[in-house]
Scaffold this motif. Structure first.
Motif, mmCIF file in Angstrom:
data_model
loop_
_atom_site.group_PDB
_atom_site.id
_atom_site.type_symbol
_atom_site.label_atom_id
_atom_site.label_comp_id
_atom_site.label_asym_id
_atom_site.label_seq_id
_atom_site.Cartn_x
_atom_site.Cartn_y
_atom_site.Cartn_z
ATOM 1 N N THR A 346 13.360 1.961 -2.040
ATOM 2 C CA THR A 346 12.486 1.069 -2.810
ATOM 3 C C THR A 346 11.573 0.265 -1.896
ATOM 4 O OG1 THR A 346 14.177 0.892 -4.532
ATOM 5 C CG2 THR A 346 12.440 -0.784 -4.513
ATOM 6 N N ALA A 347 12.132 -0.261 -0.790
ATOM 7 C CA ALA A 347 11.317 -1.043 0.146
ATOM 8 C C ALA A 347 10.236 -0.191 0.792
ATOM 9 C CB ALA A 347 12.218 -1.663 1.211
ATOM 10 N N ALA A 348 10.577 1.046 1.161
ATOM 11 C CA ALA A 348 9.590 1.939 1.774
ATOM 12 C C ALA A 348 8.484 2.293 0.783
ATOM 13 C CB ALA A 348 10.284 3.203 2.286
ATOM 14 N N GLU A 349 8.858 2.530 -0.485
ATOM 15 C CA GLU A 349 7.850 2.842 -1.502
ATOM 16 C C GLU A 349 6.923 1.653 -1.722
ATOM 17 O OE1 GLU A 349 10.265 3.946 -4.784
ATOM 18 O OE2 GLU A 349 10.304 6.092 -4.252
ATOM 19 N N THR A 352 4.551 1.443 1.134
ATOM 20 C CA THR A 352 3.543 2.504 1.001
ATOM 21 C C THR A 352 2.469 2.112 0.003
ATOM 22 O OG1 THR A 352 5.181 4.201 1.553
ATOM 23 C CG2 THR A 352 3.179 4.925 0.436
ATOM 24 N N ARG A 353 2.887 1.492 -1.119
ATOM 25 C CA ARG A 353 1.902 1.039 -2.105
ATOM 26 C C ARG A 353 1.006 -0.045 -1.520
ATOM 27 N NH1 ARG A 353 6.384 1.395 -5.587
ATOM 28 N NH2 ARG A 353 6.705 -0.854 -5.491
ATOM 29 N N MET A 354 1.583 -0.950 -0.729
ATOM 30 C CA MET A 354 0.777 -2.001 -0.103
ATOM 31 C C MET A 354 -0.248 -1.406 0.858
ATOM 32 S SD MET A 354 3.517 -5.042 0.706
ATOM 33 C CE MET A 354 4.312 -5.984 -0.614
ATOM 34 N N ALA A 417 -3.234 6.571 -13.111
ATOM 35 C CA ALA A 417 -1.808 6.218 -13.034
ATOM 36 C C ALA A 417 -1.642 4.933 -12.230
ATOM 37 C CB ALA A 417 -1.023 7.358 -12.398
ATOM 38 N N GLN A 418 -2.474 4.776 -11.194
ATOM 39 C CA GLN A 418 -2.467 3.551 -10.388
ATOM 40 C C GLN A 418 -2.855 2.348 -11.245
ATOM 41 O OE1 GLN A 418 -4.783 4.253 -6.860
ATOM 42 N NE2 GLN A 418 -4.466 2.195 -6.041
ATOM 43 N N ALA A 482 4.943 -13.534 -7.715
ATOM 44 C CA ALA A 482 4.251 -12.430 -7.039
ATOM 45 C C ALA A 482 4.432 -12.474 -5.536
ATOM 46 C CB ALA A 482 2.757 -12.480 -7.380
ATOM 47 N N GLY A 483 5.537 -13.056 -5.084
ATOM 48 C CA GLY A 483 5.725 -13.236 -3.650
ATOM 49 C C GLY A 483 5.684 -11.947 -2.862
ATOM 50 N N ARG A 484 6.032 -10.816 -3.505
ATOM 51 C CA ARG A 484 6.040 -9.545 -2.768
ATOM 52 C C ARG A 484 4.726 -8.787 -2.919
ATOM 53 N NH1 ARG A 484 11.464 -6.834 -4.945
ATOM 54 N NH2 ARG A 484 10.521 -7.517 -6.890
ATOM 55 N N SER A 485 3.741 -9.386 -3.557
ATOM 56 C CA SER A 485 2.447 -8.750 -3.762
ATOM 57 C C SER A 485 1.436 -9.304 -2.774
ATOM 58 C CB SER A 485 1.964 -8.996 -5.195
ATOM 59 O OG SER A 485 0.600 -8.641 -5.335
ATOM 60 N N ILE A 486 0.453 -8.475 -2.393
ATOM 61 C CA ILE A 486 -0.605 -8.955 -1.500
ATOM 62 C C ILE A 486 -1.851 -9.350 -2.280
ATOM 63 C CG2 ILE A 486 0.150 -7.743 0.553
ATOM 64 C CD1 ILE A 486 -1.723 -5.487 -0.092
ATOM 65 N N GLY A 487 -1.779 -9.330 -3.608
ATOM 66 C CA GLY A 487 -2.855 -9.866 -4.425
ATOM 67 C C GLY A 487 -4.101 -9.016 -4.497
#
Length: 524
Positions: A346-349, A352-354, A417-418, A482-487
Motif C-alpha cells: 500500500t505504501a509503495a502504491e 507511485t501515485r505521488m 480512471a485517474q 489530507a496529511g498523506r496527500s501532496i495537494g
C-alpha cells in the motif's frame, strides 16, 4: 477650432484592459495588479472576447493567457493579426512557457510582449502601461497624418494645423513625463530631427556635458554583435512599406555593462508611401532577460529532476511492489507477515501515485499539457470498475452508483480512471464514515456527465475559487485529513478534463454537501 479639426488622441486617464483567462485565481491576481491604474474587463475564453469585439470598441491593451480551453491565446492572437480592424491591437501574453523557442512562437504569433508565470504585480502593470502608452502614441501619429492629408486637401487651415501640432506636442511630453523609464522618441526622416522624452546618454548613465543625443551616438553604442542587424533593419523598415518595426538589442551603459532593450516604432507614410514620421518607444528589458535566463536554468533543473523521479525512484518502488505481491501469493504466511506485506504494498502504491502526480503537475505547469491516448470506451463500465476497486479498500463505506443514458465516447480510459479515483477518493476521505458517497454518470446528447457527491464539512467559500489550484485544500479539518496527500489531485483532475475538451466544477454548501461535476464531450 472648427468641427473639421481632426481629433487629437490624448492619453486616457484610466486605460481599458481586456483580460482573457479561464482561471479565477489568475484573473483575481491580474485584477489586483492592474486595479490601481486600469479599468479591467474579463472574458473566460477567446471566443467570448472576439464576440465582444464585434459590438464594442477595442481596449487599449489585451492580456491573453496562453493556454485556455477552446482557442488558445496564440490562436486568438493570430486571428487578431489577420483582421484589419484589430491587427494593431497591443497584446500581452501571460505564459508559463519559458523556453526561448516558446517565447519566439508567441512573438511570431503577433504578441507585443509577454509575462512569465508566476508574474509579479509590478512587472505586469509596467508591461501593460508600456503597451497602453505605445497605443496612444500610435493613434496620435495616425491622427497627425490625417491632419496632414486634410491640410493638403484644403479642409484644414494652417492655423488649425499649428494648433493641432502644439496640442499633440504638449500631450506627448505629458505622456513622457508620466512614463516610468521608457524612452519615447519621435524622428522626422525628411529632416533627420529627433526628439526623445529622456536623453539617451543620461538614460544610460553618461554625463551629458559635450554629448549630442543623435542617431550616430545611438549607433556607436550598439553592441557590436547587434549593430549591423539593427541598423539595417530600421533602414529597411523606413524605406519599405511596413508600418511597424520592432527589434531587441543591447546598448552600452556608462559603466561598460550592457542594457537589453526592446525598441518598437510606428511609421507614418504619405499617400505615395514615403515615411513622414516615426514614433517609437525604447523599453529596458534587462530584468526580463535575467528572469528568462533563470527560468531556463530552472526548466533544465526540473527536466533533470523529472528524469531522476521517473526512473531512479520508480524502479525501486516497482521492485518493492513486485516483492510484496509475490509474498502475498504465499499460502504459508502468518497473519502478521501478511499485514506487513500489505502495508508495504500500500505504501509503495501511494508513493507511485505521488510520483505520477508530481510528473503530471510539472508537465502541466511547463505547458506540455496532459498527454492522452484516446480510444472508444464506455464511461459507465470504467466507473463501475474503479468504484469496485475503491470499495475493496474502503469496505466499511457505502458508494452508491447511478448510471443513465449512453456512456460511449472517445476518451483516455487510464486518465479518466485517474479522475474518478481522485474525486471519489476525496469524497470518501472528506466525509464522515456513516454517510454514503453518491457517484452518477449521465449520458446526454453530445457529452457524458460525471457527478460525485458527499456530505460533510463544506469547502470554505474563500478557498472554493482556488480549489483546482495546486496545494489548495478546502478547510482546516480537511487539510488535517489530507496529511498523506501532496495537494495536486484536483489540479491534475482539471488538466485531464481540459485536455479532453471538457470542464469541471464544484458546488459546496453546508445544507447540500459537496458535488464535483465533470462534463466530457463524447468526441474530441
Amino acid at each position: 477650432m472648427s468641427d473639421s479639426t481632426p481629433p487629437i488622441v490624448a492619453p486616457a486617464s484610466i486605460p481599458l484592459v481586456w483580460v482573457v483567462d479561464d482561471s479565477p485565481t489568475e484573473v483575481e491576481a491580474i485584477r489586483r495588479a492592474l486595479a490601481s491604474a486600469c479599468q479591467v474587463d474579463v472574458f473566460s475564453n477567446g471566443e467570448a472576447m472576439l464576440e465582444a469585439l464585434n459590438h464594442q470598441s477595442p481596449p487599449e491593451v489585451l492580456v491573453l493567457d496562453w493556454q485556455m480551453p477552446g482557442m488558445s491565446g496564440l490562436e486568438v492572437c493570430r486571428y487578431l493579426r489577420g483582421n484589419t480592424s484589430t491587427q494593431m491591437l497591443p497584446v500581452l501574453i501571460i505564459t508559463g512557457f519559458a523556453r526561448p523557442e516558446d517565447v519566439e512562437e508567441g512573438l511570431l504569433a503577433g504578441a507585443n510582449d509577454y509575462v512569465l508565470k508566476p508574474f509579479r504585480a509590478a512587472e505586469l502593470l509596467a508591461r501593460v502601461h508600456a503597451l497602453s502608452r505605445w497605443e496612444v502614441l500610435r493613434k496620435r501619429a495616425l491622427a497627425d497624418e490625417r491632419a496632414r492629408r486634410m491640410l493638403a486637401e484644403g479642409s484644414l487651415s494652417e492655423v488649425q494645423m499649428a494648433e493641432a501640432r502644439a496640442r499633440r506636442s504638449e500631450q506627448r511630453y505629458e505622456l513622457a513625463a508620466r512614463a516610468t523609464r521608457d524612452v519615447i522618441w519621435e524622428w522626422n526622416p525628411s529632416t533627420g530631427e529627433m526628439e526623445r522624452s529622456i536623453s539617451l546618454p543620461a538614460y544610460l548613465g553618461y554625463a551629458e556635458a559635450g554629448l549630442e543625443d543623435t542617431s550616430d551616438w545611438w549607433r556607436a553604442h550598439l553592441h557590436p554583435e547587434d549593430r549591423e542587424r539593427v541598423v539595417s533593419s530600421i533602414r529597411e523598415a523606413v524605406a519599405g512599406t511596413v508600418q511597424d518595426w520592432q527589434e531587441e538589442y543591447r546598448l552600452r551603459r556608462a559603466d561598460n555593462t550592457w542594457v537589453h532593450v526592446v525598441d518598437r516604432c510606428h511609421i507614418v507614410r504619405d499617400a505615395e508611401g514615403h515615411a513622414t514620421q516615426v514614433v517609437g518607444a525604447l523599453q529596458d528589458v534587462t530584468e526580463r532577460k535575467r528572469l528568462e535566463a533563470e527560468a531556463r536554468q530552472r526548466t533544465e533543473f526540473e527536466r533533470q529532476l523529472l528524469g531522476i523521479v521517473s526512473h531512479d525512484l520508480r524502479n525501486p518502488l516497482n521492485a518493492i511492489m513486485l516483492a510484496a505481491t509475490a509474498i502475498l501469493r504465499s499460502e504459508e504466511l502468518e497473519e502478521r507477515q501478511r499485514r506487513n506485506a500489505i502495508r508495504a504494498l500500500t505504501a509503495a502504491e501511494r508513493a507511485t501515485r505521488m510520483i505520477r502526480d508530481l510528473l503530471d503537475f510539472t508537465q502541466a505547469r511547463q505547458g506540455g499539457g496532459i498527454p492522452l491516448n484516446r480510444q472508444s470506451m464506455n464511461l459507465h463500465d470504467l466507473l463501475q470498475t474503479v468504484v469496485d476497486e475503491l470499495q475493496v479498500t474502503h469496505s466499511d463505506r457505502t458508494i452508491q452508483v447511478e448510471q443513465t443514458g449512453e456512456g460511449q465516447g472517445q476518451w483516455d480510459p487510464d486518465r479518466l480512471a485517474q479522475v474518478i479515483a481522485n474525486l471519489v477518493g476525496n469524497a470518501l476521505q472528506y466525509s464522515t464514515s456513516h454517510t454514503p458517497v453518491r457517484v452518477t454518470t449521465r449520458g446526454e446528447v453530445d457529452a457524458v456527465v460525471l457527478e460525485i457527491h458527499n456530505t460533510g464539512d463544506p469547502i470554505a467559500p474563500e478557498v472554493l475559487p482556488r480549489i483546482f489550484e495546486p496545494m489548495e485544500r478546502g478547510t482546516t479539518q480537511q487539510a488535517g485529513r489530507a496529511g498523506r496527500s501532496i495537494g495536486l489531485g484536483l489540479f491534475i483532475v482539471r488538466h485531464i478534463v481540459l485536455a479532453h475538451g471538457g470542464r469541471v466544477s464544484v458546488r459546496s454548501v453546508a445544507d447540500e454537501g459537496t458535488t464535483f461535476t465533470v462534463l466530457l464531450p463524447r468526441q474530441p
